[in-house]
Design a protein around this motif. Structure first.
Motif, PDB file in Angstrom:
ATOM      1  N   LEU A 202       0.825  -1.191   0.000  1.00 17.90           N
ATOM      2  CA  LEU A 202       0.000   0.000   0.000  1.00 17.90           C
ATOM      3  C   LEU A 202       0.867   1.251   0.000  1.00 17.90           C
ATOM      4  N   THR A 203       0.456   2.276  -0.759  1.00 24.72           N
ATOM      5  CA  THR A 203       1.188   3.535  -0.787  1.00 24.72           C
ATOM      6  C   THR A 203       0.223   4.706  -0.699  1.00 24.72           C
ATOM      7  N   LEU A 204       0.629   5.745   0.017  1.00 26.70           N
ATOM      8  CA  LEU A 204      -0.193   6.944   0.165  1.00 26.70           C
ATOM      9  C   LEU A 204      -0.119   7.768  -1.114  1.00 26.70           C
ATOM     10  N   VAL A 205      -1.280   8.169  -1.657  1.00 24.65           N
ATOM     11  CA  VAL A 205      -1.280   8.881  -2.930  1.00 24.65           C
ATOM     12  C   VAL A 205      -1.934  10.259  -2.858  1.00 24.65           C
ATOM     13  N   MET A 206      -2.793  10.517  -1.845  1.00 24.47           N
ATOM     14  CA  MET A 206      -3.496  11.795  -1.806  1.00 24.47           C
ATOM     15  C   MET A 206      -3.982  12.091  -0.393  1.00 24.47           C
ATOM     16  N   VAL A 207      -3.906  13.356   0.008  1.00 24.30           N
ATOM     17  CA  VAL A 207      -4.412  13.783   1.310  1.00 24.30           C
ATOM     18  C   VAL A 207      -5.290  15.013   1.122  1.00 24.30           C
ATOM     19  N   HIS A 208      -6.490  14.962   1.700  1.00 23.45           N
ATOM     20  CA  HIS A 208      -7.338  16.144   1.815  1.00 23.45           C
ATOM     21  C   HIS A 208      -7.353  16.566   3.283  1.00 23.45           C
ATOM     22  N   ALA A 209      -7.129  17.844   3.534  1.00 23.34           N
ATOM     23  CA  ALA A 209      -7.212  18.391   4.888  1.00 23.34           C
ATOM     24  C   ALA A 209      -8.360  19.379   4.951  1.00 23.34           C
ATOM     25  N   LEU A 210      -9.135  19.296   6.016  1.00 19.74           N
ATOM     26  CA  LEU A 210     -10.193  20.275   6.276  1.00 19.74           C
ATOM     27  C   LEU A 210     -10.041  20.722   7.717  1.00 19.74           C
ATOM     28  N   TRP A 211      -9.822  22.030   7.916  1.00 14.93           N
ATOM     29  CA  TRP A 211      -9.671  22.517   9.284  1.00 14.93           C
ATOM     30  C   TRP A 211     -10.553  23.725   9.555  1.00 14.93           C
ATOM     31  N   ARG A 212     -10.823  23.916  10.844  1.00 12.21           N
ATOM     32  CA  ARG A 212     -11.503  25.129  11.290  1.00 12.21           C
ATOM     33  C   ARG A 212     -10.446  26.205  11.524  1.00 12.21           C
ATOM     34  N   HIS A 213     -10.811  27.453  11.320  1.00 12.32           N
ATOM     35  CA  HIS A 213      -9.924  28.562  11.645  1.00 12.32           C
ATOM     36  C   HIS A 213      -9.554  28.523  13.115  1.00 12.32           C
ATOM     37  N   GLY A 214      -8.555  29.289  13.491  1.00 17.13           N
ATOM     38  CA  GLY A 214      -8.126  29.355  14.875  1.00 17.13           C
ATOM     39  C   GLY A 214      -8.940  30.331  15.707  1.00 17.13           C
ATOM     40  N   ASP A 215      -8.467  30.560  16.911  1.00 19.56           N
ATOM     41  CA  ASP A 215      -9.109  31.450  17.869  1.00 19.56           C
ATOM     42  C   ASP A 215      -9.419  32.798  17.211  1.00 19.56           C
ATOM     43  N   ARG A 216     -10.613  33.321  17.482  1.00 21.43           N
ATOM     44  CA  ARG A 216     -11.059  34.568  16.845  1.00 21.43           C
ATOM     45  C   ARG A 216     -11.814  35.449  17.822  1.00 21.43           C
ATOM     46  N   THR A 217     -12.037  36.687  17.403  1.00 20.33           N
ATOM     47  CA  THR A 217     -12.916  37.585  18.150  1.00 20.33           C
ATOM     48  C   THR A 217     -14.364  37.225  17.810  1.00 20.33           C
ATOM     49  N   PRO A 218     -15.349  37.704  18.579  1.00 21.22           N
ATOM     50  CA  PRO A 218     -16.749  37.404  18.243  1.00 21.22           C
ATOM     51  C   PRO A 218     -17.107  37.934  16.851  1.00 21.22           C
ATOM     52  N   THR A 219     -17.959  37.218  16.147  1.00 22.50           N
ATOM     53  CA  THR A 219     -18.378  37.669  14.819  1.00 22.50           C
ATOM     54  C   THR A 219     -19.434  38.768  14.917  1.00 22.50           C
ATOM     55  N   GLU A 220     -20.167  38.805  16.020  1.00 27.52           N
ATOM     56  CA  GLU A 220     -21.149  39.844  16.304  1.00 27.52           C
ATOM     57  C   GLU A 220     -21.564  39.684  17.760  1.00 27.52           C
ATOM     58  N   THR A 221     -22.443  40.545  18.233  1.00 27.19           N
ATOM     59  CA  THR A 221     -22.833  40.435  19.633  1.00 27.19           C
ATOM     60  C   THR A 221     -24.291  40.863  19.822  1.00 27.19           C
ATOM     61  N   TYR A 222     -24.710  41.013  21.073  1.00 24.10           N
ATOM     62  CA  TYR A 222     -26.106  41.328  21.383  1.00 24.10           C
ATOM     63  C   TYR A 222     -26.239  42.810  21.785  1.00 24.10           C
ATOM     64  N   HIS A 223     -27.452  43.289  21.822  1.00 27.72           N
ATOM     65  CA  HIS A 223     -27.723  44.727  21.952  1.00 27.72           C
ATOM     66  C   HIS A 223     -27.125  45.342  23.209  1.00 27.72           C
ATOM     67  N   ASN A 224     -27.292  44.696  24.366  1.00 27.49           N
ATOM     68  CA  ASN A 224     -26.852  45.281  25.634  1.00 27.49           C
ATOM     69  C   ASN A 224     -25.405  44.981  25.981  1.00 27.49           C
ATOM     70  N   ASP A 225     -24.688  44.392  25.099  1.00 27.98           N
ATOM     71  CA  ASP A 225     -23.306  43.989  25.385  1.00 27.98           C
ATOM     72  C   ASP A 225     -22.415  45.224  25.560  1.00 27.98           C
ATOM     73  N   LYS A 226     -21.698  45.289  26.686  1.00 29.27           N
ATOM     74  CA  LYS A 226     -20.773  46.395  26.929  1.00 29.27           C
ATOM     75  C   LYS A 226     -19.419  46.184  26.256  1.00 29.27           C
ATOM     76  N   PHE A 227     -19.181  44.948  25.806  1.00 28.41           N
ATOM     77  CA  PHE A 227     -17.948  44.681  25.052  1.00 28.41           C
ATOM     78  C   PHE A 227     -18.219  45.033  23.580  1.00 28.41           C
ATOM     79  N   THR A 228     -18.068  46.302  23.279  1.00 27.37           N
ATOM     80  CA  THR A 228     -18.326  46.779  21.926  1.00 27.37           C
ATOM     81  C   THR A 228     -17.159  46.423  21.010  1.00 27.37           C
ATOM     82  N   VAL A 229     -17.291  46.765  19.737  1.00 28.67           N
ATOM     83  CA  VAL A 229     -16.264  46.455  18.751  1.00 28.67           C
ATOM     84  C   VAL A 229     -14.930  47.101  19.118  1.00 28.67           C
ATOM     85  N   ASP A 230     -14.960  48.194  19.882  1.00 29.01           N
ATOM     86  CA  ASP A 230     -13.718  48.875  20.248  1.00 29.01           C
ATOM     87  C   ASP A 230     -12.823  48.026  21.143  1.00 29.01           C
ATOM     88  N   TYR A 231     -13.392  47.000  21.771  1.00 26.17           N
ATOM     89  CA  TYR A 231     -12.583  46.137  22.639  1.00 26.17           C
ATOM     90  C   TYR A 231     -11.740  45.143  21.837  1.00 26.17           C
TER      91      TYR A 231
END
Length: 398
Positions: free
Chosen positions: A23-52
């Motif tokens: 047997l010989t290895l002929v092909m590899v597919h990799a699928l990964w999730r991105h790494g650590d990130r900031t929030p993509t959005e938030t809720y109305h009363n959140d005090k952690f605004t985009v400026d943070y």
């Protein structure tokens, strides 16, 4: 050892027989999730605004230095596996554009995750000299020594129905609306515990919180507590660990429903809801991988010019999202096996699909295994999985 259906046991015996061959290895597919990130959005009363959120260029949904490091480490692990001989000498030590192709969604966090991953795979560290000045990177003052830039390909996000499984899709919307009419989903959404939780969260957040947008709050709270532990409780006085546990449980169940899990065999208007949702969300990616591997299998016995590109290509990587991995796992019925703990794949989670050829018969084989590459908190944890599939039927061994 996990109990296997009879058909999987038959495939297991066939795979073992093949592995005993040449047997010989002929092909590899990799699928990964991105790494650590900031929030993509938030809720109305959140005090952690985009400026943070100053990380990774600033703003919502950006890859942080932690996320960059996670993917650099993952890239080194992939290099160790496929280049350094632990266990395979499969790819060349230097980047070869004929061997490697990387595609990301059109999001900063996935593009930069892919770039960070390639730094781990192909940029030399101190004491390493596998790259060639003047060939792999310029001999120029100011250029990071040993850094090799690797092209990352993408397409417009609005048209990416391969890796963005939540992209606009009228059929998926229609089937999901049907799913919500089933007793399973409807009873859960309207249960006393869930409705009470949504009422409380709506009051706390200053906007309507429902099971379908709960993920926004879930992500925001998780990331804010991680990055601002000193002020988090003052900014979010209503937060408790018990409340977080309720949010986590409900959010995880909703995600399962949206991926067709728990709806197996549920038919509405002649549509198998669970099966159809899984096919819509994960089918395009599975078809893409299958078609490329099928082409590889055909070209392994064809050395003509029309097969030159396919025969040279050895590593195809997708840089995407937790939803992408979960859709794939759901379609292949390994979601709960592959994702730990509760919920979606963690940051920089990676799945590898390896295609092997038996040189005696020219048949190709695959199998599945997984293990962690990093130890630590959830912010730095990662799942590193190697998948070898036999005719896209999985063998589960623990």
């Amino acid at each position: 050892m996990k109990t296997l259906p009879l058909c999987f046991i038959v495939f297991l015996f066939q795979a073992i027989y093949a592995i005993d061959g040449n047997l010989t290895l002929v092909m590899v597919h990799a699928l990964w999730r991105h790494g650590d990130r900031t929030p993509t959005e938030t809720y109305h009363n959140d005090k952690f605004t985009v400026d943070y959120w100053k990380y990774g260029g600033g703003g919502w949904g950006q890859l942080t230095p932690i996320g960059m490091k996670q993917h650099m480490i993952l890239g080194r692990k992939i290099r160790d596996r496929y280049i350094n001989g632990h266990p395979y000498n499969f790819l060349k030590p230097q980047y070869d554009q004929q061997e490697v192709f990387v595609r990301a969604t059109d999001k900063n966090r996935t593009l930069l995750s892919a770039a960070s991953n390639m730094i781990g795979m192909y940029s030399a560290r101190e004491g390493e000299n596998f790259n060639r000045p003047g060939y792999d990177f310029p001999e120029e003052s100011g250029w990071p020594v040993g850094y090799v830039p690797i092209p990352i390909h993408t397409i417009d996000d609005a048209g990416d129905h391969l890796l963005d499984v939540d992209n606009a899709c009228p059929l998926q919307d229609t089937v999901w609306e049907l799913a919500k009419t089933t007793s399973i989903v409807s009873n859960y959404f309207n249960s006393e515990n869930v409705t009470a939780l949504m009422r409380n969260l709506t009051n706390f957040c200053g906007e309507d919180i429902n099971p379908e947008n709960l993920w926004i709050l879930f992500n925001a709270l998780k990331i804010e507590k991680q990055y601002f532990p000193e002020v988090f409780q003052n900014f979010t006085p209503w937060y408790t660990d018990a409340l977080w546990e309720q949010i986590d449980i409900v959010n995880s169940q909703v995600q399962d429903f949206q991926n067709g899990l728990g709806l197996e065999g549920v038919v509405v208007k002649g549509i198998d809801i669970g099966r159809t949702l899984r096919k819509i969300r994960g089918g395009t990616l599975v078809n893409d991988i299958y078609n490329r591997m099928n082409r590889k299998a055909e070209c392994l016995i064809n050395t003509s010019q029309e097969c030159a590109y396919t025969n040279n290509l050895k590593f195809f990587a997708y840089s995407a999202h937790d939803t992408t991995l979960y859709a794939l796992f759901s379609l292949l019925d390994v979601a709960h096996f592959a994702v730990q703990p509760r919920g979606y794949p963690l940051y920089s989670a990676c799945v590898l699909i390896e295609q092997w050829q038996d040189l005696n018969t020219n048949k190709t084989y695959f199998k599945w295994c997984n293990f962690d590459i990093l130890k630590g908190s959830s912010s730095t944890s990662s799942i590193f999985a190697s998948i070898l599939v036999f005719l896209f039927s999985f063998v589960f061994i623990r």
